[in-house]
Design a protein around this motif. Structure first.
Motif: not given
Length: 387
Positions: A49-55, A242-247, A255-269
């Motif tokens: 199944c193809l999946t989708a990143v929603h963000d 935010k940290c941009v993630t890689a799929i 070798i594996c492909s790379e695509k942009q993934g979800h944003n990941f939120i940093v939770t502390t300084d």
């Protein structure tokens, strides 16, 4: 960890289901011995199944990006609802298609009639509406479904905060993947699964831009679902950044492909990080370790965790930081091809057939396909038990 192999869950999938909303429950439940059968109408075991990143990417509505490929492990025609303890339907646009599929709706109704847990996220509540099982039930969803829920006789609950998850009878509902920690906790409870530790644990995750999408989010949500305090830090980012993630996915190339993934939120300084506050450090892979390893204060932090005899887990390219900190000498390690040369030169011992390896308080995993093993091993090192 103890095994709950007698427990099993059915997940109904489809093309362009939300990536996280499929993989997080799929991998986390497996980590604790729960079988998860993934099916899709018209597809067989081994089909993808193809999946989708929603963000949210700065526009009025969420952006949809291509996600990982998800491989089904059971044929839809072989499904027997009575064989399962719970039903999961991820969100995503595929729910529009299955909401008018009578075979799917009959499966949903059978789970409901048996009083078994049904977990819906984001847009999959549309399937529950179509099956006629939300009347009188308190539930939430992506806000665009608020009027649909109410028209079907459901009682709308605002998803505030967005990490909230609700349970009314056998219906578990959440806005979407940001609620996975609470969602997992409620799902475990609804299935009669108790996972406990002698005290609350705290886990620090190191991240940066282009951290692997699954490798940061799946264990982060898993440990949160177990009741751990989970914190994410990045050396040049502040709390809320935010940290941009890689799929990274196998799409047939060398070798594996790379695509942009979800944003990941940093939770502390970064300045707020104190090693004594944590029981464990997790270093996901992706390309972020290449950046982190060039920062002396990050390498020093990893060394201090080791000196304090804390649990340290590294996934995929996260082992680059273990090598820089001098922690691999003489240690058994799990590694994919990408890190084998680095593990060897750092004095590590490659365990060729293993996906996840524990050596003392050091835990290594090959990459995101090994996350069920990694999460299980991490939970054991932190003293969690299945009751």
């Amino acid at each position: 960890m103890g095994s709950l192999a007698q427990k099993s869950v059915l997940m109904i999938c489809g093309d362009y289901m939300e990536d996280f909303e499929a993989i997080v429950p799929f991998q986390v439940l497996q980590a604790f011995g729960i079988r998860v059968d993934c099916v899709s109408p018209g597809k067989k075991s081994g089909d993808r199944c193809l999946t989708a990143v929603h963000d949210y990417m700065g526009y009025e509505l969420y952006t949809e990006l291509p996600g990982h490929n998800f491989i089904l492990n059971k044929s839809f025609e072989d499904v027997k609802p009575e064989s399962y303890d719970a039903l999961i339907i991820p969100g995503g646009r595929f729910t529009e298609l299955i909401s008018v599929d009578n075979k799917v709706l009959n499966i949903v109704r059978k789970f409901d009639e048996a009083g078994k847990p049904i977990a819906a996220t984001c847009h999959s509540q549309l399937v529950l509406v179509s099956a006629g099982i939300v009347e009188g039930k308190k539930c939430t969803a992506f806000p665009s479904l608020k009027h649909v829920i109410k028209l079907a006789g459901g009682v709308w609950l605002d998803p505030e905060p967005i990490t909230s998850c609700f349970c009314d009878g056998n219906i578990i509902s959440a806005l979407g993947w940001p609620a996975h920690a609470e969602y997992l906790n409620i799902l475990f409870h609804s299935m009669g699964v108790k996972i406990a530790a002698d005290q609350k644990k705290s886990v620090l995750f190191l991240c940066g831009d282009y951290v692997e999408d699954y490798e940061i989010n799946v264990p982060f949500q898993a440990m949160g679902g177990l009741g751990c305090k989970v914190v994410a830090a990045s050396p040049n980012k502040k709390k809320g950044d935010k940290c941009v993630t890689a799929i990274h996915d196998d799409e047939g190339a060398q070798i594996c492909s790379e695509k942009q993934g979800h944003n990941f939120i940093v939770t502390t300084d970064w300045e707020e990080v104190c090693v004594e506050d944590y029981d464990c450090l997790v270093i996901p892979g992706g390309r972020s370790p290449e950046f982190l390893v060039m920062d002396d204060k990050v390498v020093s932090l990893v060394k201090i965790f080791a000196e304090k005899n804390k649990v340290i887990g590294a996934i995929g390219q996260g082992k680059l930081l273990l090598a820089a900190a001098g922690l691999l000498e003489g240690k058994n390690c799990a590694s994919s091809y990408a890190m084998k040369a680095i593990v060897k030169v750092a004095g590590g011992v490659l365990m060729e057939s293993a996906e996840s390896v524990t050596h003392g308080n050091l835990l290594t995993a090959t990459g995101w396909p090994a996350l069920p093993h990694f999460i299980s091993d991490l939970a054991s090192l932190l003293g969690f038990t299945v009751i």
